[in-house]
Write a protein that holds these residues in place. Structure first.
Motif, PDB file in Angstrom:
ATOM      1  N   GLU A   1      39.964  48.104  50.722  1.00 40.53           N
ATOM      2  CA  GLU A   1      41.355  47.906  50.319  1.00 40.53           C
ATOM      3  C   GLU A   1      41.428  47.280  48.934  1.00 40.53           C
TER       4      GLU A   1
ATOM      5  N   SER B   1      57.961  35.560  39.259  1.00 41.19           N
ATOM      6  CA  SER B   1      56.743  35.888  39.999  1.00 41.19           C
ATOM      7  C   SER B   1      55.529  35.385  39.224  1.00 41.19           C
TER       8      SER B   1
ATOM      9  N   SER C   1      52.141  44.011  44.223  1.00 40.36           N
ATOM     10  CA  SER C   1      53.585  43.829  44.045  1.00 40.36           C
ATOM     11  C   SER C   1      53.886  42.633  43.147  1.00 40.36           C
ATOM     12  N   GLN C   2      53.144  41.538  43.338  1.00 43.12           N
ATOM     13  CA  GLN C   2      53.397  40.342  42.535  1.00 43.12           C
ATOM     14  C   GLN C   2      53.050  40.559  41.071  1.00 43.12           C
TER      15      GLN C   2
ATOM     16  N   HIS D   1      43.746  39.058  54.344  1.00 47.63           N
ATOM     17  CA  HIS D   1      45.180  39.145  54.064  1.00 47.63           C
ATOM     18  C   HIS D   1      45.558  40.550  53.591  1.00 47.63           C
ATOM     19  N   PRO D   2      46.833  40.911  53.694  1.00 44.59           N
ATOM     20  CA  PRO D   2      47.287  42.215  53.173  1.00 44.59           C
ATOM     21  C   PRO D   2      47.263  42.196  51.643  1.00 44.59           C
TER      22      PRO D   2
ATOM     23  N   HIS E   1      47.329  44.432  49.189  1.00 48.50           N
ATOM     24  CA  HIS E   1      48.263  45.210  48.365  1.00 48.50           C
ATOM     25  C   HIS E   1      49.584  44.463  48.212  1.00 48.50           C
ATOM     26  N   ASP E   2      50.103  43.953  49.308  1.00 48.49           N
ATOM     27  CA  ASP E   2      51.375  43.226  49.258  1.00 48.49           C
ATOM     28  C   ASP E   2      51.262  41.949  48.438  1.00 48.49           C
ATOM     29  N   HIS E   3      50.119  41.277  48.560  1.00 47.83           N
ATOM     30  CA  HIS E   3      49.950  39.992  47.887  1.00 47.83           C
ATOM     31  C   HIS E   3      49.697  40.144  46.394  1.00 47.83           C
TER      32      HIS E   3
END
Length: 306
Positions: A159, A54, A86-87, A78-79, A81-83
Motif C-alpha cells: 500500500e 492541513s 489526502s493530507q 494505518h490506512p 492513503h487516507d492519512h
C-alpha cells in the motif's frame, strides 16, 4: 521473526503501541536522520501560526543544501492513503498560493528568532557552513524550492508503494525499527538516514542485524573495550566463572587473543589484573568504576551488572 544478537544476547523486535510512540522516537533521532545542520519544526508549532489548514507531522530545513522536507510519520497498520495522500494533496494546494507560502516562511522565521535554542542552533550552523545572507532571505530561498516528502514508517508495505506513486512531491521512505534487549529495557534503533556515516571498525564492534539479505551495523556501547569488560564480568558474576576462564571464553567467541581481552580489562582502564579481580568481587564498586570510565554506556552497564 527478526532478532538482533550482540555477545550472545538477543534483541527482539519491539512493537510500537501507537503512532505517538513512533513519533516521539523519530523526533529524538531527527539529527541522525537529516544531519546536524538541519532545523526541525514540529507540527504543533507551525499549525496555529501559518494559517495552513492541513499540516504534516513536521518540517525539516537543510541549511547547507537549501532544501526542505515534509515529514510524515506513520504506522503500517494505518490506512496510509487516507492519512498521507489526502493530507499532502491539500497541503500542496495550499502552498501553491504565494501568499500562503510567504506565511510559512514568516512562521519559520518567527520560530527561529523567538526560540532561543533554535536561534542558537541556527547561528551555530550558519557559522559552520558560512551563511552570508540574512535569515529571512535564506528561508525564502529554501521555501521557494519544491519540498521533498520523507515518510518514516515501521514497515514498508505494498500500500505504501502505491501511496508514493500518488504523492505531489518527490518522496523518500525510511523504515524505523526498534529492538529491545531480552529481559531488560535497553533499546536499539535501526533506521535509514539521508546522511552518510562511516563506522571505524577499529574503535567499536558493531551489532549485526540481518534483514532481507542486508546487514545493518550499529554500535551498542560505542566502545569495544567496554563490551569485552562487560562480557567478562557477566561470566564471572552470573555464571560463576573465574577471571581466567571468562577471558578464555570471550577470546574464543570473538576469535581474538586472550591477551587482547586481558588488556581491555586492565591496562586500558588503568588497572592491573589483581585490581580488576578485586572489583569483580564487589558489583557496586565495579558498576561505579565503569560508569566513571564510560559515562556514555551507563544504561548498558547498569543492565549488565544489575
Amino acid at each position: 521473526m527478526e532478532i538482533a544478537v550482540k555477545d550472545g544476547v538477543k534483541y527482539l523486535l519491539h512493537q510500537y503501541k501507537d503512532e505517538s510512540e513512533l513519533e516521539n522516537l523519530v523526533k529524538k533521532h531527527i539529527e541522525f536522520i537529516f544531519g546536524e545542520s538541519s532545523l526541525f519544526f514540529e507540527k504543533s508549532k507551525i499549525e496555529s501560526k501559518s494559517g495552513i489548514g492541513s499540516i504534516p507531522d513536521g518540517f525539516i530545513l537543510s541549511l547547507p543544501h537549501k532544501k526542505w522536507y515534509i515529514l510524515e510519520i506513520e504506522l503500517s497498520t494505518h490506512p496510509l492513503h487516507d492519512h498521507i495522500v489526502s493530507q499532502l494533496s491539500r497541503f500542496r494546494a495550499a502552498i501553491n498560493n504565494l501568499h500562503t507560502r510567504q506565511e510559512l516562511i514568516d512562521t519559520f522565521y518567527d520560530e527561529i528568532t523567538k526560540d532561543p535554542n533554535l536561534e542558537y542552533k541556527y547561528k551555530t550552523i550558519s557559522t559552520k557552513i558560512g551563511v552570508n545572507t540574512d535569515l529571512h532571505k535564506l528561508l525564502t530561498d529554501i521555501i521557494r524550492n519544491e519540498p521533498e516528502i520523507v515518510i518514516i514508517i515501521d514497515e514498508k508495505t505494498n500500500e505504501l508503494e502505491e501511496v508514493c506513486t500518488n504523492l505531489p512531491f518527490k518522496s523518500t521512505v525510511i523504515k524505523f525499527k526498534t529492538y529491545k534487549r531480552e529481559s531488560s529495557n535497553v533499546l536499539v534503533y535501526v533506521f535509514d538516514t539521508l546522511v552518510h556515516y562511516t563506522l571505524d571498525s577499529t574503535k567499536e564492534e558493531p551489532l549485526l542485524i540481518r534483514e532481507q539479505g542486508q546487514t545493518i551495523e550499529i554500535s551498542l556501547s560505542g566502545d569495544e573495550t567496554l563490551d569485552q569488560i562487560l562480557k567478562v564480568a557477566r561470566l564471572v558474576l552470573k555464571q560463576g566463572k573465574s577471571f581466567s576462564e571468562a577471558v578464555k571464553i570471550v577470546a574464543r567467541e570473538k576469535n581474538i587473543h586472550e591477551s587482547t581481552v586481558r588488556d581491555k580489562c586492565t591496562r586500558r582502564i588503568g588497572l592491573n589484573t589483581e585490581q580488576f579481580q578485586e572489583l569483580l568481587k564487589d558489583r557496586a564498586r565495579l558498576t561505579n568504576f565503569l560508569i566513571k570510565k564510560f559515562p556514555a554506556g551507563v544504561q548498558i552497564i547498569y543492565e549488565d551488572l544489575k
